[in-house]
Design an enzyme around this catalytic site. Sequence first.
Site, PDB file in Angstrom:
ATOM      1  N   ASP A  97      -9.174   5.147  -2.389  1.00 33.85           N
ATOM      2  CA  ASP A  97      -8.390   5.661  -3.376  1.00 33.85           C
ATOM      3  C   ASP A  97      -8.559   6.123  -4.424  1.00 33.85           C
ATOM      4  O   ASP A  97     -10.477   5.970  -4.858  1.00 33.85           O
ATOM      5  CB  ASP A  97      -7.270   4.422  -3.456  1.00 33.85           C
ATOM      6  CG  ASP A  97      -8.211   3.156  -4.640  1.00 33.85           C
ATOM      7  OD1 ASP A  97      -9.169   3.001  -4.740  1.00 33.85           O
ATOM      8  OD2 ASP A  97      -7.155   2.173  -5.228  1.00 33.85           O
ATOM      9  N   CYS A 102     -14.893  -0.437 -14.336  1.00 37.05           N
ATOM     10  CA  CYS A 102     -14.994   1.060 -14.427  1.00 37.05           C
ATOM     11  C   CYS A 102     -14.204   2.231 -14.040  1.00 37.05           C
ATOM     12  O   CYS A 102     -13.407   2.828 -13.760  1.00 37.05           O
ATOM     13  CB  CYS A 102     -16.171   1.209 -12.264  1.00 37.05           C
ATOM     14  SG  CYS A 102     -16.613   3.201 -12.360  1.00 37.05           S
ATOM     15  N   CYS A 142     -25.819   2.255 -10.430  1.00 36.85           N
ATOM     16  CA  CYS A 142     -26.103   2.640 -10.956  1.00 36.85           C
ATOM     17  C   CYS A 142     -26.527   4.090 -11.563  1.00 36.85           C
ATOM     18  O   CYS A 142     -26.646   4.220 -12.538  1.00 36.85           O
ATOM     19  CB  CYS A 142     -24.472   1.898 -12.145  1.00 36.85           C
ATOM     20  SG  CYS A 142     -23.026   3.827 -12.252  1.00 36.85           S
ATOM     21  N   TYR A 163      -6.112   6.211   4.880  1.00 34.65           N
ATOM     22  CA  TYR A 163      -5.919   5.198   3.848  1.00 34.65           C
ATOM     23  C   TYR A 163      -5.385   4.313   4.099  1.00 34.65           C
ATOM     24  O   TYR A 163      -6.006   3.585   3.908  1.00 34.65           O
ATOM     25  CB  TYR A 163      -5.745   6.175   2.058  1.00 34.65           C
ATOM     26  CG  TYR A 163      -5.951   4.493   1.338  1.00 34.65           C
ATOM     27  CD1 TYR A 163      -7.493   4.078   0.564  1.00 34.65           C
ATOM     28  CD2 TYR A 163      -4.570   4.919   0.338  1.00 34.65           C
ATOM     29  CE1 TYR A 163      -6.803   3.328  -0.350  1.00 34.65           C
ATOM     30  CE2 TYR A 163      -4.303   3.224   0.447  1.00 34.65           C
ATOM     31  CZ  TYR A 163      -5.689   2.656  -0.026  1.00 34.65           C
ATOM     32  OH  TYR A 163      -5.332   1.456  -0.810  1.00 34.65           O
ATOM     33  N   GLU A 165       0.569  -1.291  -0.393  1.00 34.60           N
ATOM     34  CA  GLU A 165       0.307  -0.591  -0.082  1.00 34.60           C
ATOM     35  C   GLU A 165       0.847   1.661   0.125  1.00 34.60           C
ATOM     36  O   GLU A 165       0.088   2.384  -0.808  1.00 34.60           O
ATOM     37  CB  GLU A 165      -0.824   0.034   1.106  1.00 34.60           C
ATOM     38  CG  GLU A 165      -2.216  -1.167   1.054  1.00 34.60           C
ATOM     39  CD  GLU A 165      -2.607  -1.202  -0.126  1.00 34.60           C
ATOM     40  OE1 GLU A 165      -2.746   0.553  -0.604  1.00 34.60           O
ATOM     41  OE2 GLU A 165      -3.689  -2.079  -0.785  1.00 34.60           O
TER      42      GLU A 165
END
Length: 330
Positions: free
Chosen positions: A126, A178, A194, A108, A25
């Site tokens: 993120d 996406c 959506c 995060y 990360e």
Amino acid sequence: MPWRVPPADRKAGTAPDPYRVWLSEVMLQQTTVATVRDYFERFTARWPDVSALAAAADADVMGEWAGLGYYARARNLLKCARVVTDTHGGAFPADHAALLGLPGIGPYTAAAISSIAFDLPHAVLDGNVERVMARLYDIHTPLPDAKPELLARAESLTPATRPGDYAQAVMDLGATICTPKSPACGICPLRDPCRARQRGTAPELPKKLPKKAKPVRHGRVYLGQRADGAWLLETRPDKGLLGGMLGWPGSDWVDTALPMPESAPPCDADWQVLPGEVRHTFTHFHLILQIMTAEIRADATPDRGHFVDPAGFRPSDLPTVMRKAFDLAR
């Protein structure tokens, strides 16, 4: 991805290693998966756990990090590894608040470690998740102002069961389906609810505030080499850009409106301007560097820096902008 635990292993009871989750990360901040993969595999081969990393020499870690950019991450990586080793017995705490107290771990990263490594229900946000949430709920507030609303939406969807799998799934959804351009709405598992798909606004989301033009700064670097092949290098101060990294002695970096900064050479030699220049872009500005080269006498004593023998010099240990200067000079 080498930091992921495959589904079959998860079903067999293999839990994610918090060290590998944390390391990946941190590396992935502002960096692509394709770039990070090789760095991650080298790091974990050389330092397989947090205690091994904590015991590493700063210069070795900074050298392995060279080329990943955002070098404050590498300095905080070492600080965090040493705190985890010295204060937490070499084990990352399975507590969100405690994770937030570790060097270099922000909201995060703490959420990602909490959910992926410890299966705690904390929402990750993120860039991929921001895009999914903005489209799913048709949120037109531009980033970064939209972050609180997007986080609230992400939190509302984070399940109490298998939150780590969910966190990785929604990040992967943004990365593979996406996507920023031409989202594959036809195969998206969130296709029906959506709102942006329903209203035809998906391709324009998330909205972002216009970026300011980056200023241009200028500087000078000195590439000096003795007849025995030793290069004159210096370790930059811990604070500031490229902090703690090995590099060439040089001037300050100043705005375009000012003349080329005057700077004393690091030692007495016949310094010559090398044709060409180095151009590099940082987060907040563009940089143009003039290169000065010289052959340095064997008995010269530098005012700045130290000589590195050819056997101990690896251009790959240099940050990208310094390596560009080396590549142009050789």
